[in-house]
Structure formats: structure tokens, C-alpha cells
Design a protein around this motif. Structure first.
Motif, PDB file in Angstrom:
ATOM      1  N   CYS A 130       1.523  -7.233  29.040  1.00  8.83           N
ATOM      2  CA  CYS A 130       0.078  -7.376  29.267  1.00  8.83           C
ATOM      3  C   CYS A 130      -0.168  -7.596  30.755  1.00  8.83           C
ATOM      4  O   CYS A 130       0.355  -8.563  31.333  1.00  8.83           O
ATOM      5  CB  CYS A 130      -0.447  -8.552  28.440  1.00  8.83           C
ATOM      6  N   HIS A 173       4.518  -9.766  33.611  1.00 10.95           N
ATOM      7  CA  HIS A 173       3.666  -9.214  32.546  1.00 10.95           C
ATOM      8  C   HIS A 173       4.350  -9.213  31.171  1.00 10.95           C
ATOM      9  O   HIS A 173       3.756  -8.825  30.188  1.00 10.95           O
ATOM     10  CB  HIS A 173       3.245  -7.770  32.895  1.00 10.95           C
ATOM     11  N   ASP A 216      -0.032 -15.946  25.188  1.00  7.12           N
ATOM     12  CA  ASP A 216       1.006 -16.963  25.278  1.00  7.12           C
ATOM     13  C   ASP A 216       0.655 -18.182  24.416  1.00  7.12           C
ATOM     14  O   ASP A 216       1.505 -18.749  23.722  1.00  7.12           O
ATOM     15  CB  ASP A 216       1.182 -17.358  26.753  1.00  7.12           C
ATOM     16  N   ARG A 236      -3.162 -12.580  29.035  1.00  9.21           N
ATOM     17  CA  ARG A 236      -1.769 -13.001  28.854  1.00  9.21           C
ATOM     18  C   ARG A 236      -1.682 -14.491  28.513  1.00  9.21           C
ATOM     19  O   ARG A 236      -0.886 -14.903  27.677  1.00  9.21           O
ATOM     20  CB  ARG A 236      -0.973 -12.686  30.118  1.00  9.21           C
TER      21      ARG A 236
END
Ligand SMILES: Cc1ncc(COP(=O)(O)O)c(C=O)c1O
Length: 382
Positions: free
Chosen positions: A244, A85, A254, A250
Motif C-alpha cells: 500500500c 509500503h 496495520d 497503510r
């Protein structure tokens, strides 16, 4: 007596230091949020060791980095973070910008509690969104700034409002939000499908009687922005994390980290983070005691010598929020006058909300006691 040398005066002028080198000769700068203290010995040692290796090429983040983050938050804040995460980036403000870009469409509204950290305003605007402020009110009975829940909910109910950007603990009012307050924020945001992004950079700087609660413990859908930079005084090493839990979000975060080109850390930041989280817990505890002593000195001095200034209670951070509305109509002009006459650099509250911060100023008390005492003495000449 503490184990560390927080009383030592370290000459920072001439080091390209924003806080001191941007100040004119003779001025004591108590403005930008960094500290005049040497970093924890373990951090100095780790950096020294890394610097002995003569190559400073691109840096790969290894398992010990993730382990240090996970272990720290488990030990200090009883919050379990999963390795997958964690996303890293080059600062909390870049992380904020990433979160806003990933979660909003241009033209949408981002809500925050005002006054608030000045980069919240710029980050929202730079990402093509509109700022919506819910103004905090000081309550004389509880002696703290509180959320106006009716106003907060009304603003969340606007369908163009998609993100609530929280500052926990809160710069500049010094609030450390309670679990109950965080729960209420979360309930309202859930009711109106508003995503929460919580900037928790000040989370280790907590004064006696108060407890920091990560928003991730209350609402696991929150996107948390964090870094040891503020509390361990390593802001120049530019390392921060985004936590996250949701895989789809996520992936978007990213992507934006890559689009914004904020994905490569320098070789020193991760080294400092590991030494901070694994070996500098005692230093943080001592630091908080020192900051609390400084706050007590400041309150006593102002109470006796500048009684028209009303110092707000400090629950967390090292930034003191002071009501000077009885002394001025325009706090920016008042701070200019303080700079000219007293040679002390303070931040006008209007930086943190043109309406909500008017009549306040912010003092950074993360400096040796003697520096603080000299600055306070000068302030009596206003
Ligand atoms: C609430 C808050 N977030 C972020 C930052 C800056 O973060 P960074 O230097 O990691 O971009 C500050 C600095 O004062 C701050 O007060």
C-alpha cells in the motif's frame, strides 16, 4: 524433459492434506487450489536447514525478507515496491478481510467480477458489507471472458459502492487481464472514488502468450495482496503481503492487522518466501511449461471424448473453467454425479457465483500427467 520431477507421484494421503485426505478412498481430487508437486529444491533445503534449529518461537521479519519481495517484483514484473509500503500477514484471505475492514463501513458495497473466488463472497459478508457482482461475459470473437463496462460503471456509480475487489489473474475463469483492461477498471474506479484492492496471488502462473501486469503499475493507489503461496505450493506456510503506497491507508491496514490478530508469522513461512523469490525462478518457469502441457492434454482429450464440454482458454492459473451447460441444469448435482460415478472430485462453478457460475465446473490440473490422464479417462464414464 524438465529438470524437476513434476511427473513424480507423491503420496499425500495420511499427511492431513485437505485435498486428498478429505476425499474418499479411490477418488482423484482435482478440486482445491493446491498442487501435487514437490516444492522447489531451494525451498526444501531452506526449510530443512531452519528445522535443524530446535527452537520454533515467535518470529521477527528481517531485512532479507523485504529485499526478496522487492527484488522479485522488480526482476519479474518491472514493478518497484518501496520497503515501507509492505505489510505482512498470515494469508491472502486474511489480508483481504483486513483490506475490506480498513476501507469500508458496515453496510457499504464491495464490487467484484463474477464468477469469482469463493472467499471473496464470504470475506465481504463477514465484514458486514454487501456483495455486488458485475458478471463477466464470454465473447466468441475474442475467445475470452470480458468485463461488461457499462454494467461495471453503473455499479461503481452507486455511492454505497466503495471498494472494487479484483482478482488478477482471475480465478476461476483463468483470465490474465491486459493493461488496457486494467487501465479501464482504474479509470472508472477513479471517476467514482472506488478504491481498488487487487488479489494477485496467481500472478506467477501465466501461460504462453500472456503477460501479468501488477495493478500497482497501472494505478499506484491500488492495495495489492500477494504471496508466493499459490505459485510455489507453500500455502500451508501462511505468509502474505499487502502493498500500500498511501501512508494514511497503510496505518489503517496495520491497525486492522492487529485488531484481527493476524500479525504473527510462523518461523517457516518467511524462510520459504525468501528461498522462493531468491532461488526458485527457474522452477516457476518449468512449472508453467508443465501446466501448459497438462492443459494441452486436457483440451485434446476433452475435444475427442467429451465434445459437449467446452473448455475455456487458459491464460493464467492452473484452474480450468469448463462450460458443461449442455449436459446439466444443476452443476452441483452434476459434480456429485461425477464424484459418485467417475470418482473424480471437481468444483461446481456455482461455488463462484450462484448464477454466473451455474453450468460451469472447475478442474485443477496441477498434478502429474499420469494422474490427470487417469482422471480424464474416468470422466468419459459420466
Ligand atoms: C484468488 C485467491 N486468493 C486467495 C487464495 C487463498 O489465499 P491464502 O491461502 O493465502 O489465504 C486463493 C486460493 O485458492 C485464491 O484463489
Amino acid at each position: 524433459m524438465n529438470t524437476y520431477s513434476f511427473d513424480n507421484i507423491i503420496e499425500r494421503r495420511g499427511t492431513g492434506c485437505v485435498k486428498w485426505d478429505e476425499a474418499s478412498e479411490g477418488v482423484i481430487p482435482l478440486w482445491v487450489a493446491d498442487m501435487d508437486f514437490a516444492v522447489a529444491p531451494a525451498i526444501q533445503e531452506a526449510i530443512r536447514k531452519r528445522a535443524e534449529h530446535p527452537v520454533f518461537g515467535y518470529t521477527f521479519i528481517q531485512e532479507d525478507y523485504y529485499e526478496a519481495v522487492i527484488s522479485w517484483f522488480k526482476r519479474r514484473h518491472h514493478w518497484t515496491i518501496a520497503r515501507e509500503h509492505i505489510l505482512y500477514t498470515i494469508g491472502v484471505v486474511p489480508a483481504m478481510s483486513v483490506a475490506i475492514k480498513a476501507l469500508t463501513l458496515p453496510g457499504e458495497k464491495v464490487l467484484f467480477l463474477s464468477p469469482d473466488y469463493n472467499c471473496f463472497f464470504s470475506s465481504v459478508k463477514n465484514n458486514g458489507c454487501e456483495v455486488v457482482e458485475s458478471v463477466l461475459r464470454f465473447h466468441d470473437d475474442t475467445r475470452r471472458f470480458e468485463v461488461d463496462w457499462e454494467d461495471f460503471e453503473a455499479k461503481c456509480a452507486d455511492e454505497k459502492c466503495t471498494v472494487f475487489l479484483l482478482c488478477n489473474p482471475h480465478n476461476p475463469t483463468g483470465r490474465v487481464w491486459t493493461r488496457e483492461e486494467l487501465r479501464q477498471m482504474s479509470d472508472i474506479c477513479r471517476r467514482h472514488q472506488v478504491r481498488i484492492v487487487s488479489d494477485e496471488i496467481h500472478c506467477e502462473l501465466v501461460m504462453p502468450g500472456h503477460h501479468f501486469c501488477p495493478m500497482g503499475l497501472i494505478d499506484e493507489t491500488t492495495i495489492i495482496l500477494n504471496s508466493p503461496s499459490k505459485s510455489f505450493n507453500i500455502a500451508g506456510l501462511q505468509t502474505a503481503n499487502i502493498i500500500c503506497t498511501d501512508a494514511t491507508t497503510r496505518r489503517r491496514l496495520d491497525r486492522v492487522i492487529n485488531i484481527n490478530e493476524v500479525c504473527d508469522l510462523n518461523p517457516f513461512g518467511p524462510v520459504a518466501l525468501i528461498a522462493a523469490y531468491n532461488e526458485s525462478e527457474n522452477w516457476i518457469d518449468e512449472l508453467n511449461k508443465y501446466l501448459w502441457d497438462n492443459y494441452t492434454i486436457l483440451c485434446d482429450f476433452i475435444g475427442k471424448n467429451l465434445p459437449q464440454w467446452k473448455v475455456m482458454p487458459l491464460e493464467g492459473t492452473y484452474l480450468v473453467w469448463i462450460d458443461v451447460s449442455s449436459c446439466c441444469d444443476n452443476v452441483e448435482a452434476y459434480c456429485d454425479k461425477i464424484m459418485q460415478k467417475c470418482k473424480v472430485w471437481l468444483n461446481p462453478g456455482s461455488m463462484y457465483g450462484s448464477t454466473s457460475g451455474e453450468g460451469y465446473l472447475r478442474i485443477n490440473l496441477a498434478c502429474p500427467k499420469s494422474t490427470l490422464q487417469e482422471a480424464l479417462k474416468r470422466l468419459t464414464t459420466i
